[in-house]
Design a protein around this motif. Structure first.
Motif, PDB file in Angstrom:
ATOM      1  N   ASN A   1     -18.524  21.104  -6.171  1.00  0.00           N
ATOM      2  CA  ASN A   1     -19.818  20.810  -5.615  1.00  0.00           C
ATOM      3  C   ASN A   1     -19.908  21.210  -4.115  1.00  0.00           C
ATOM      4  O   ASN A   1     -21.114  21.534  -3.649  1.00  0.00           O
ATOM      5  CB  ASN A   1     -20.007  19.175  -5.670  1.00  0.00           C
ATOM      6  N   ARG A   2     -18.985  21.199  -3.322  1.00  0.00           N
ATOM      7  CA  ARG A   2     -19.062  21.582  -1.993  1.00  0.00           C
ATOM      8  C   ARG A   2     -19.180  23.191  -1.681  1.00  0.00           C
ATOM      9  O   ARG A   2     -19.288  23.562  -0.620  1.00  0.00           O
ATOM     10  CB  ARG A   2     -18.103  21.053  -1.167  1.00  0.00           C
TER      11      ARG A   2
ATOM     12  N   LEU B   1     -28.230  18.268  -0.343  1.00  0.00           N
ATOM     13  CA  LEU B   1     -28.157  16.880   0.336  1.00  0.00           C
ATOM     14  C   LEU B   1     -26.961  16.260  -0.405  1.00  0.00           C
ATOM     15  O   LEU B   1     -26.396  15.095   0.231  1.00  0.00           O
ATOM     16  CB  LEU B   1     -29.639  16.025  -0.162  1.00  0.00           C
ATOM     17  N   LEU B   2     -26.464  16.564  -1.398  1.00  0.00           N
ATOM     18  CA  LEU B   2     -25.102  15.954  -2.170  1.00  0.00           C
ATOM     19  C   LEU B   2     -24.096  16.954  -1.929  1.00  0.00           C
ATOM     20  O   LEU B   2     -22.721  16.649  -2.523  1.00  0.00           O
ATOM     21  CB  LEU B   2     -25.499  16.077  -3.709  1.00  0.00           C
ATOM     22  N   LEU B   3     -24.170  17.890  -0.839  1.00  0.00           N
ATOM     23  CA  LEU B   3     -23.044  18.679  -0.576  1.00  0.00           C
ATOM     24  C   LEU B   3     -21.580  17.963  -0.134  1.00  0.00           C
ATOM     25  O   LEU B   3     -20.582  18.046  -0.432  1.00  0.00           O
ATOM     26  CB  LEU B   3     -23.302  19.630   0.475  1.00  0.00           C
ATOM     27  N   PRO B   4     -21.870  16.715   0.281  1.00  0.00           N
ATOM     28  CA  PRO B   4     -20.654  16.048   1.108  1.00  0.00           C
ATOM     29  C   PRO B   4     -19.899  15.531  -0.058  1.00  0.00           C
ATOM     30  O   PRO B   4     -18.726  14.901   0.003  1.00  0.00           O
ATOM     31  CB  PRO B   4     -21.232  15.155   1.723  1.00  0.00           C
ATOM     32  N   PHE B   5     -20.383  15.277  -1.136  1.00  0.00           N
ATOM     33  CA  PHE B   5     -19.771  14.717  -2.482  1.00  0.00           C
ATOM     34  C   PHE B   5     -18.932  15.623  -3.370  1.00  0.00           C
ATOM     35  O   PHE B   5     -19.271  16.793  -3.071  1.00  0.00           O
ATOM     36  CB  PHE B   5     -20.793  13.933  -3.219  1.00  0.00           C
ATOM     37  N   GLY B   6     -18.359  15.085  -4.359  1.00  0.00           N
ATOM     38  CA  GLY B   6     -17.707  16.151  -5.078  1.00  0.00           C
ATOM     39  C   GLY B   6     -16.321  16.742  -4.124  1.00  0.00           C
ATOM     40  O   GLY B   6     -15.789  16.152  -3.217  1.00  0.00           O
ATOM     41  N   SER B   7     -15.985  17.879  -4.792  1.00  0.00           N
ATOM     42  CA  SER B   7     -14.740  18.583  -4.122  1.00  0.00           C
ATOM     43  C   SER B   7     -15.314  20.056  -3.882  1.00  0.00           C
ATOM     44  O   SER B   7     -16.318  20.422  -4.141  1.00  0.00           O
ATOM     45  CB  SER B   7     -13.688  18.686  -5.145  1.00  0.00           C
TER      46      SER B   7
END
Length: 374
Positions: free
Chosen positions: A160-161, A274-280
């Motif tokens: 995700n990152r 906006l969701l880049l900080p989440f996941g791996s």
């Protein structure tokens, strides 16, 4: 030997910039960066040591723009619904052409340029990327000596990152919700784009979401390997919110309420960022093949790639890099237009995987009897 003069179109994009980073390290390659945004070009050129730049729009490229180069690489995209403008210009300029195309119709039409490429004495190579170049190199390594292939499953799963560009999002949205022709049960059938959603257990990575994609792979795998059962290609987003949310957004397209999600590419990309900080930051590619070995016994083979530290976006450019090495070494493809399927070997990217810290495993063929079916 004189330096190979290469023009890289789309150099400032997610994939183009990574190809530039690797190509500039190659001896004997004189690289010129091309894109539409001069400021981004200058910044990339400075970061890579002061390369030459050229402001170009791939949709308006002419033969005159390519004059003086030996090879042009199109890493821009999206190739879905794209005109072959750069190909036509390359043929007119008698410059070899390589691209990273993943558009099904674009790749399928590459043969239309074969006669003109031969007359110009140049090669046109389409799809020098993860698919079909790398995927077919993997399958060739896994199934050498086999007497038959039953099923092929390929999955690509970015972390995700990982950085994402507008062209990639537009490419995905172009087929979401639309019928996708796939080979299942030994016959062609239509399934909804981004449908067949499932959980895929990737060795050494974990479970990732997977949905069917519309790519050239379905056609090329069937044409080249003649699988008796299935040839399926999937991709997935790591976060459930993004992957399943896109599956829900596909419903209005499937029902005919919305023609396409592609116009929503920019706002959806903004939401995803906006969701880049989440996941791996772990990306993966998984290739699974079943069939019959040299002795006719059931066989199963699997190859998995794991790219940590957001190195996944380098994988799609390594086949194009291998092609540039062939040109620089005086081993260009024969004149004509063809898909980059079966042109490269898995060994040609081994050193690049190692240099980038990308792990691959499972390339050894499993000769044991097949204990389960896909």
């Amino acid at each position: 030997m004189a330096d190979l003069r290469v023009l890289l179109i789309g150099a400032t994009g997610v994939f183009g910039s990574r190809l530039a980073e690797r190509a500039v390290l190659e001896p004997g390659i004189a690289l010129t960066l091309a894109a539409r945004d001069r400021a981004k070009l200058d910044a990339l050129a400075a970061r890579l040591g002061g390369l030459a730049v050229r402001v170009l729009d791939r949709e308006r490229v002419t033969g005159a723009d390519l004059a003086g180069f030996d090879v042009v690489v199109d890493a821009a995209g999206p190739f879905q619904a794209s005109a072959p403008t750069v190909i036509v210009a390359a043929i007119a300029a008698r410059v070899h052409y390589v691209d990273l195309a993943d558009g099904r119709a674009f790749v399928a039409a590459i043969g239309d340029h074969d006669a003109a490429a031969k007359a110009a004495g140049i090669s046109v190579t389409c799809g020098a990327s993860s698919i079909p170049a790398l995927s077919h190199a993997v399958i060739d390594a896994l199934t050498g000596g086999w007497t038959g292939i039953d099923n092929i499953r390929i999955g690509i799963f970015p972390g995700n990152r990982a950085p994402r560009g507008l062209a990639v999002v537009q490419a995905i949205l172009s087929y979401v919700g639309h019928p996708v022709r796939v080979w299942r049960g030994g016959a062609w059938t239509d399934v909804p784009g981004w449908g067949m959603t499932q959980r895929w257990a990737v060795p050494g990575v974990g479970r990732r979401w997977a949905s069917v994609c519309d790519t050239p792979e379905q056609d090329l795998l069937v044409a080249r390997y003649a699988p008796q059962g299935s040839a399926e290609f999937f991709a997935g987003m790591e976060l459930s919110l993004l992957h399943l949310g896109l599956a829900l957004l596909a419903l209005p397209v499937r029902w005919g309420w919305v023609r396409s999600l592609r116009p929503a590419a920019r706002p959806l990309l903004a939401m995803a960022k906006l969701l880049l900080p989440f996941g791996s930051d772990i990306g993966a590619m998984d290739v699974i093949v079943t069939g019959q070995d040299a002795g006719g016994a059931p066989a199963h083979a699997r190859w998995t790639l794991r790219a940590d530290g957001n190195r996944g976006p380098y994988v799609p450019v390594l086949a194009a890099l291998a092609m540039l090495r062939r040109f620089q070494g005086g081993r260009p493809p024969a004149p004509g237009a063809r898909v980059c399927a079966g042109m490269l070997t898995l060994a040609e990217s081994a050193a690049d995987f190692a240099a980038l810290g990308i792990a691959t495993y499972g390339a050894e063929r499993d000769r044991a009897r097949l204990m389960h079916q896909l």
